[in-house]
Design a protein around this motif. Structure first.
Motif, PDB file in Angstrom:
ATOM      1  N   ILE A  60       0.834  -1.206   0.000  1.00  0.00           N
ATOM      2  CA  ILE A  60       0.000   0.000   0.000  1.00  0.00           C
ATOM      3  C   ILE A  60       0.872   1.260   0.000  1.00  0.00           C
ATOM      4  CG2 ILE A  60      -1.629   1.349   1.391  1.00  0.00           C
ATOM      5  CD1 ILE A  60      -2.734  -1.410   2.364  1.00  0.00           C
ATOM      6  N   GLY A  61       2.008   1.181   0.698  1.00  0.00           N
ATOM      7  CA  GLY A  61       2.924   2.320   0.768  1.00  0.00           C
ATOM      8  C   GLY A  61       3.761   2.513  -0.480  1.00  0.00           C
ATOM      9  N   GLY A  62       3.565   1.651  -1.468  1.00  0.00           N
ATOM     10  CA  GLY A  62       4.267   1.804  -2.736  1.00  0.00           C
ATOM     11  C   GLY A  62       5.598   1.087  -2.819  1.00  0.00           C
ATOM     12  N   GLU A  63       5.930   0.290  -1.791  1.00  0.00           N
ATOM     13  CA  GLU A  63       7.187  -0.460  -1.827  1.00  0.00           C
ATOM     14  C   GLU A  63       7.059  -1.667  -2.749  1.00  0.00           C
ATOM     15  OE1 GLU A  63       9.284  -1.310   1.814  1.00  0.00           O
ATOM     16  OE2 GLU A  63       8.110   0.188   2.902  1.00  0.00           O
ATOM     17  N   GLN A  64       8.155  -2.020  -3.397  1.00  0.00           N
ATOM     18  CA  GLN A  64       8.183  -3.185  -4.263  1.00  0.00           C
ATOM     19  C   GLN A  64       8.369  -4.448  -3.419  1.00  0.00           C
ATOM     20  OE1 GLN A  64       6.849  -1.963  -7.304  1.00  0.00           O
ATOM     21  NE2 GLN A  64       8.178  -3.587  -8.051  1.00  0.00           N
ATOM     22  N   VAL A  65       7.482  -5.405  -3.589  1.00  0.00           N
ATOM     23  CA  VAL A  65       7.609  -6.704  -2.929  1.00  0.00           C
ATOM     24  C   VAL A  65       7.834  -7.731  -4.033  1.00  0.00           C
ATOM     25  CG1 VAL A  65       6.479  -8.437  -1.488  1.00  0.00           C
ATOM     26  CG2 VAL A  65       6.124  -6.002  -1.014  1.00  0.00           C
ATOM     27  N   GLU A  66       9.059  -8.175  -4.174  1.00  0.00           N
ATOM     28  CA  GLU A  66       9.429  -9.025  -5.298  1.00  0.00           C
ATOM     29  C   GLU A  66       8.915 -10.461  -5.180  1.00  0.00           C
ATOM     30  OE1 GLU A  66      10.704  -7.866  -7.944  1.00  0.00           O
ATOM     31  OE2 GLU A  66      11.149  -5.858  -7.191  1.00  0.00           O
ATOM     32  N   GLN A  67       8.961 -10.998  -3.944  1.00  0.00           N
ATOM     33  CA  GLN A  67       8.605 -12.413  -3.798  1.00  0.00           C
ATOM     34  C   GLN A  67       7.113 -12.638  -4.003  1.00  0.00           C
ATOM     35  OE1 GLN A  67       9.440 -10.298  -1.232  1.00  0.00           O
ATOM     36  NE2 GLN A  67       9.201 -11.331   0.726  1.00  0.00           N
ATOM     37  N   LYS A  68       6.770 -13.821  -4.501  1.00  0.00           N
ATOM     38  CA  LYS A  68       5.375 -14.198  -4.716  1.00  0.00           C
ATOM     39  C   LYS A  68       4.833 -15.025  -3.554  1.00  0.00           C
ATOM     40  CE  LYS A  68       4.996 -12.171  -8.639  1.00  0.00           C
ATOM     41  NZ  LYS A  68       4.190 -10.926  -8.714  1.00  0.00           N
ATOM     42  N   SER A  69       5.736 -15.484  -2.709  1.00  0.00           N
ATOM     43  CA  SER A  69       5.292 -16.242  -1.539  1.00  0.00           C
ATOM     44  C   SER A  69       6.327 -16.109  -0.438  1.00  0.00           C
ATOM     45  CB  SER A  69       5.094 -17.720  -1.891  1.00  0.00           C
ATOM     46  OG  SER A  69       6.326 -18.314  -2.244  1.00  0.00           O
ATOM     47  N   VAL A  70       5.865 -16.253   0.798  1.00  0.00           N
ATOM     48  CA  VAL A  70       6.743 -16.287   1.971  1.00  0.00           C
ATOM     49  C   VAL A  70       6.419 -17.566   2.721  1.00  0.00           C
ATOM     50  CG1 VAL A  70       7.421 -15.176   4.124  1.00  0.00           C
ATOM     51  CG2 VAL A  70       6.840 -13.770   2.132  1.00  0.00           C
ATOM     52  N   LEU A  71       7.388 -18.458   2.833  1.00  0.00           N
ATOM     53  CA  LEU A  71       7.183 -19.724   3.526  1.00  0.00           C
ATOM     54  C   LEU A  71       7.883 -19.674   4.880  1.00  0.00           C
ATOM     55  CD1 LEU A  71       7.630 -22.350   0.650  1.00  0.00           C
ATOM     56  CD2 LEU A  71       5.504 -21.429   1.609  1.00  0.00           C
ATOM     57  N   LEU A  72       7.114 -19.852   5.936  1.00  0.00           N
ATOM     58  CA  LEU A  72       7.646 -19.847   7.293  1.00  0.00           C
ATOM     59  C   LEU A  72       7.882 -21.285   7.755  1.00  0.00           C
ATOM     60  CD1 LEU A  72       5.328 -17.097   8.843  1.00  0.00           C
ATOM     61  CD2 LEU A  72       7.569 -16.825   7.758  1.00  0.00           C
ATOM     62  N   ASP A  73       8.654 -21.439   8.815  1.00  0.00           N
ATOM     63  CA  ASP A  73       9.020 -22.771   9.300  1.00  0.00           C
ATOM     64  C   ASP A  73       7.889 -23.420  10.094  1.00  0.00           C
ATOM     65  OD1 ASP A  73      11.560 -22.551   8.209  1.00  0.00           O
ATOM     66  OD2 ASP A  73      12.426 -21.708  10.044  1.00  0.00           O
ATOM     67  N   HIS A  74       7.749 -24.732   9.934  1.00  0.00           N
ATOM     68  CA  HIS A  74       6.830 -25.510  10.755  1.00  0.00           C
ATOM     69  C   HIS A  74       7.636 -26.313  11.768  1.00  0.00           C
ATOM     70  CE1 HIS A  74       8.053 -28.362   7.594  1.00  0.00           C
ATOM     71  NE2 HIS A  74       7.935 -29.287   8.548  1.00  0.00           N
ATOM     72  N   GLU A  75       6.942 -26.953  12.715  1.00  0.00           N
ATOM     73  CA  GLU A  75       7.631 -27.731  13.747  1.00  0.00           C
ATOM     74  C   GLU A  75       6.764 -28.915  14.163  1.00  0.00           C
ATOM     75  OE1 GLU A  75       9.194 -27.191  18.398  1.00  0.00           O
ATOM     76  OE2 GLU A  75       8.267 -25.508  17.319  1.00  0.00           O
ATOM     77  N   LEU A  76       7.376 -30.067  14.330  1.00  0.00           N
ATOM     78  CA  LEU A  76       6.678 -31.231  14.864  1.00  0.00           C
ATOM     79  C   LEU A  76       6.673 -31.135  16.383  1.00  0.00           C
ATOM     80  CD1 LEU A  76       5.380 -34.080  14.558  1.00  0.00           C
ATOM     81  CD2 LEU A  76       7.705 -35.007  14.696  1.00  0.00           C
ATOM     82  N   VAL A  77       5.479 -31.077  16.965  1.00  0.00           N
ATOM     83  CA  VAL A  77       5.343 -30.996  18.421  1.00  0.00           C
ATOM     84  C   VAL A  77       4.850 -32.348  18.929  1.00  0.00           C
ATOM     85  CG1 VAL A  77       4.225 -29.829  20.357  1.00  0.00           C
ATOM     86  CG2 VAL A  77       4.833 -28.533  18.296  1.00  0.00           C
TER      87      VAL A  77
END
Length: 335
Positions: free
Chosen positions: A310-327
């Protein structure tokens, strides 16, 4: 009650000049702006926020659509979004769609008509119709917690790898007849997450040289009742599972109840593993082993990305994958 006419009269300027001063237009001198603002403060006049927003085409408000706020998973995602928006001086309009497609589209129209600056969308089913509608609205959009095959920025985890890890954990305990309760895999209700988790499950079995039993593959609707019904069907079949992987914690909780209601014990007879790591996992009996998604972080990262766009910054990536964890808790045991 003071109004804009009072400010204009006391400042000896036109109503249009007062309006332009409040909207910080360059053709009004700084001296005149300061005088108008001081008069407005002295008589207790505040300009209409919606009116100013229409003029500036910016409302500092984001729309948030979730499928089912009663599901604890979405509550944590929402918290991450709201906290982040608050830190960036954005308000949030929360819309609960009750897992109804028509309601989602009504909310999309409503949010667009209210001039929100962008939308964070989380739906169990992101279809081609969703894609076309958002594309037509031309409004900044980020998906939170759901992957998509469409060209839309999303924040999620690697669902294939997470499901592979969950299934592989059951295999490491000696289980060979491992059932799965998945979400929709085809048609209008297909979800990329469901497909990826199902494929991760199958790949883990294949890599271990184990058979995929069609009788142990059941579809449900991400709710406890759906998980209960699916598990009950498995346990009443000729080929019974020694372990069940449900691709959501709510379905896993339903599966545990089905295990006991079918005359078996969990984990002694049937191990159960879930997906999400909602708070209920720790308080049910037995406590549920599960794949933890960083729910709060998913919401927070999605909100940060949308604010940047919204602020006009360029966001190049099409996805962000975060880490999962086995609990690991007590709902799974070694054979």
């Amino acid at each position: 009650m003071a109004n804009i006419e009072d400010v204009a009269r006391l400042a000896n300027v036109s109503i249009a000049t007062v309006s332009r001063a409040f909207n910080n237009k360059p053709d009004v001198s700084e001296k005149t702006k300061a005088r108008i603002l001081e008069i407005a403060r002295s008589i207790g006049y505040e300009p209409s926020v919606p009116a100013r927003s229409l003029t500036k085409r910016k409302t500092n408000t984001l729309g948030l659509i979730v499928p089912d706020i009663s599901n604890p998973f979405y509550g944590e995602v929402v918290r991450g979004i709201e906290d982040t928006c608050h830190n960036h001086n954005y308000n949030v309009i929360l819309c609960n769609a009750d897992n109804k497609r028509d309601k989602e589209f009504l909310y999309i129209d409503m949010l667009k008509n209210r001039w929100v600056d962008g939308i964070i969308f989380h739906s169990d089913y992101f279809t081609e119709r969703h894609y076309e509608v958002f594309k037509g609205k031309k409004i900044p959009l980020v998906l939170a917690g759901r992957a998509t095959k469409y060209d839309i920025l999303y924040v999620a985890i690697d669902n294939f790898k997470a499901a592979y890890d969950a299934t592989n954990y059951l295999i490491s305990l000696g289980h060979e007849r491992i059932g799965i309760i998945h979400g929709p895999l085809n048609g209008m209700e297909e979800t990329v997450d469901s497909v990826d988790r199902f494929l991760g499950y199958k790949k883990a079995l294949k890599d271990a040289g184990l058979k995929v039993y069609d009788e142990l593959i059941k579809e449900a609707n991400f709710k406890a009742k759906g998980g209960y019904k699916a598990a009950k069907m498995m346990l009443e079949g000729e080929i019974k599972p020694t372990a069940i992987f449900a691709i959501s914690d709510m379905m896993a909780i339903g599966a545990i109840n089905a295990v006991f209601d079918s005359g078996f014990k969990c984990p002694e007879d049937v191990s159960v593993i879930g997906f999400d790591n909602i708070d209920l996992c720790e308080v049910i009996r037995p406590p549920l082993t599960t794949i933890a998604q960083p729910m709060y972080q998913i919401g927070a990262v999605a909100a940060k990305l949308l604010v940047k766009i919204i602020g006009g910054e360029q966001v190049e990536q099409k996805s962000v994958l975060l880490d999962h964890e086995l609990v690991v808790r007590k709902s799974c045991s070694r054979l």
